[in-house]
Design a protein around this motif. Structure first.
Motif, mmCIF file in Angstrom:
data_model
loop_
_atom_site.group_PDB
_atom_site.id
_atom_site.type_symbol
_atom_site.label_atom_id
_atom_site.label_comp_id
_atom_site.label_asym_id
_atom_site.label_seq_id
_atom_site.Cartn_x
_atom_site.Cartn_y
_atom_site.Cartn_z
ATOM 1 N N ALA A 121 16.259 -24.027 85.224
ATOM 2 C CA ALA A 121 17.640 -23.920 85.713
ATOM 3 C C ALA A 121 17.636 -24.841 86.889
ATOM 4 O O ALA A 121 18.917 -25.372 87.184
ATOM 5 C CB ALA A 121 17.813 -22.322 86.001
ATOM 6 N N VAL A 122 16.848 -24.794 87.698
ATOM 7 C CA VAL A 122 16.768 -25.426 88.879
ATOM 8 C C VAL A 122 16.884 -27.013 88.456
ATOM 9 O O VAL A 122 17.863 -27.527 89.133
ATOM 10 C CB VAL A 122 15.577 -25.433 89.844
ATOM 11 N N ASN A 123 16.219 -27.515 87.653
ATOM 12 C CA ASN A 123 16.089 -28.741 87.230
ATOM 13 C C ASN A 123 17.617 -29.300 86.935
ATOM 14 O O ASN A 123 18.018 -30.502 86.692
ATOM 15 C CB ASN A 123 15.044 -29.255 86.202
ATOM 16 N N CYS A 124 18.078 -28.254 86.079
ATOM 17 C CA CYS A 124 19.462 -28.565 85.309
ATOM 18 C C CYS A 124 20.511 -28.829 86.410
ATOM 19 O O CYS A 124 21.514 -29.650 86.040
ATOM 20 C CB CYS A 124 19.741 -27.514 84.560
ATOM 21 N N ILE A 125 20.437 -28.452 87.544
ATOM 22 C CA ILE A 125 21.523 -28.565 88.623
ATOM 23 C C ILE A 125 21.160 -29.222 89.819
ATOM 24 O O ILE A 125 21.982 -29.473 90.524
ATOM 25 C CB ILE A 125 22.225 -27.097 88.898
ATOM 26 N N ARG A 126 19.944 -29.528 89.906
ATOM 27 C CA ARG A 126 19.585 -30.259 91.129
ATOM 28 C C ARG A 126 20.211 -31.343 91.892
ATOM 29 O O ARG A 126 20.423 -31.385 92.931
ATOM 30 C CB ARG A 126 18.044 -30.585 91.130
ATOM 31 N N ILE A 128 23.650 -31.912 91.359
ATOM 32 C CA ILE A 128 24.900 -31.618 91.127
ATOM 33 C C ILE A 128 25.033 -31.118 92.449
ATOM 34 O O ILE A 128 24.663 -30.247 92.968
ATOM 35 C CB ILE A 128 25.207 -30.421 90.122
ATOM 36 N N LYS A 129 26.076 -31.931 93.342
ATOM 37 C CA LYS A 129 26.455 -31.515 94.607
ATOM 38 C C LYS A 129 27.389 -30.166 94.824
ATOM 39 O O LYS A 129 27.023 -29.335 95.701
ATOM 40 C CB LYS A 129 27.069 -32.547 95.539
ATOM 41 N N ASP A 130 28.266 -30.082 93.937
ATOM 42 C CA ASP A 130 29.231 -28.890 94.154
ATOM 43 C C ASP A 130 28.699 -27.630 93.518
ATOM 44 O O ASP A 130 27.964 -27.513 92.177
ATOM 45 C CB ASP A 130 30.506 -29.337 93.348
ATOM 46 N N ALA A 131 28.724 -26.477 94.079
ATOM 47 C CA ALA A 131 28.211 -25.138 93.620
ATOM 48 C C ALA A 131 28.830 -24.823 92.613
ATOM 49 O O ALA A 131 28.158 -24.323 91.589
ATOM 50 C CB ALA A 131 28.181 -24.181 94.719
ATOM 51 N N ARG A 132 30.210 -24.939 92.438
ATOM 52 C CA ARG A 132 31.079 -24.436 91.315
ATOM 53 C C ARG A 132 30.659 -25.053 90.115
ATOM 54 O O ARG A 132 30.480 -24.668 88.949
ATOM 55 C CB ARG A 132 32.466 -24.439 91.659
ATOM 56 N N SER A 133 30.688 -26.480 90.179
ATOM 57 C CA SER A 133 30.030 -27.383 89.041
ATOM 58 C C SER A 133 28.664 -27.020 88.506
ATOM 59 O O SER A 133 28.550 -27.063 87.387
ATOM 60 C CB SER A 133 30.216 -28.877 89.458
ATOM 61 N N SER A 134 27.858 -26.595 89.585
ATOM 62 C CA SER A 134 26.502 -26.171 89.122
ATOM 63 C C SER A 134 26.492 -25.079 88.247
ATOM 64 O O SER A 134 25.546 -25.028 87.256
ATOM 65 C CB SER A 134 25.744 -25.983 90.425
ATOM 66 N N ALA A 135 27.120 -23.758 88.797
ATOM 67 C CA ALA A 135 27.221 -22.753 87.989
ATOM 68 C C ALA A 135 27.817 -22.973 86.574
ATOM 69 O O ALA A 135 27.326 -22.508 85.662
ATOM 70 C CB ALA A 135 28.042 -21.610 88.783
ATOM 71 N N LYS A 136 29.066 -23.468 86.463
ATOM 72 C CA LYS A 136 29.216 -23.991 85.054
ATOM 73 C C LYS A 136 28.417 -24.721 84.290
ATOM 74 O O LYS A 136 28.471 -24.512 83.230
ATOM 75 C CB LYS A 136 30.824 -24.941 85.460
ATOM 76 N N ARG A 137 27.787 -25.610 84.713
ATOM 77 C CA ARG A 137 26.828 -26.453 84.185
ATOM 78 C C ARG A 137 25.698 -25.503 83.567
ATOM 79 O O ARG A 137 25.430 -25.408 82.362
ATOM 80 C CB ARG A 137 26.115 -27.503 84.687
ATOM 81 N N LEU A 138 25.109 -24.431 84.506
ATOM 82 C CA LEU A 138 24.243 -23.500 84.050
ATOM 83 C C LEU A 138 24.875 -22.754 82.786
ATOM 84 O O LEU A 138 24.131 -22.226 81.749
ATOM 85 C CB LEU A 138 23.888 -22.715 85.039
ATOM 86 N N THR A 139 25.889 -22.026 82.850
ATOM 87 C CA THR A 139 26.492 -21.057 81.956
ATOM 88 C C THR A 139 26.816 -22.108 80.667
ATOM 89 O O THR A 139 26.657 -21.527 79.185
ATOM 90 C CB THR A 139 27.945 -20.756 82.307
ATOM 91 N N GLU A 140 27.214 -23.356 80.735
ATOM 92 C CA GLU A 140 27.313 -24.225 79.541
ATOM 93 C C GLU A 140 25.951 -24.647 78.814
ATOM 94 O O GLU A 140 26.020 -24.317 77.521
ATOM 95 C CB GLU A 140 28.025 -25.396 79.933
#
Length: 159
Positions: A121-126, A128-140
């Motif tokens: 999960a950390v590697n997936c979003i590390r 990505i600068k925007d928090a909302r985009s990070s959460a969306k990426r994890l759910t996707e």
């Protein structure tokens, strides 16, 4: 509790940052908080806390999810009337000092953690600068990995 409310329950994880320095995390059940420090995942909550100490058990059969007393697929702590004696509404609480090496924290339900490790999960979003985009990426990503459970996720980025 009214008998007409059914058997459902809930899990929760929450966090508060005090004075931009002290992160207090409270968790009930199997929602989880994970901190990223210098790219390394650090779990800040404990899944299925205290079930064994209260006389219950968590089974973990191959190909299945962990189940409380062989029945309930999560350690819902406030609800699930039939298993209440083995579940607690007392949260697991931890305090983490946030220093300059802290990048972000992920607060998510088990639908994410059933298909991704903390480090994945950390590697997936590390990057990505925007928090909302990070959460969306994890759910996707959880959906792409065929998660069949609820997938709720919040990411908080530290500056």
């Amino acid at each position: 509790m009214s008998g007409g409310l059914g058997r459902g329950g809930s899990t929760a994880v929450t966090a508060i940052l005090v004075n931009c320095h002290e992160l207090i995390v409270a968790n009930i059940g199997d929602s989880r908080a994970v901190l990223c420090k210098k790219g390394v995942a650090k779990q800040l909550s404990v899944d299925h806390e205290d079930i064994k100490n209260r006389g219950g058990f968590v089974s973990n059969f191959p190909g299945d999810v962990p189940r409380v007393d062989g029945r309930l697929a999560v350690s819902r702590a406030f609800g699930d009337k039939s298993l209440k004696k083995h579940l607690s509404s007392e949260p697991f609480v931890t305090v983490e000092i946030i220093e300059d090496d802290a990048e972000f924290v992920i607060l998510a339900s088990d639908g994410l953690w059933k298909v991704m490790s903390n480090q994945e999960a950390v590697n997936c979003i590390r990057n990505i600068k925007d928090a909302r985009s990070s959460a969306k990426r994890l759910t996707e990503e959880a959906v792409n990995r065929k998660s069949t459970d609820d997938i709720s996720c919040i990411v908080v980025k530290f500056q």
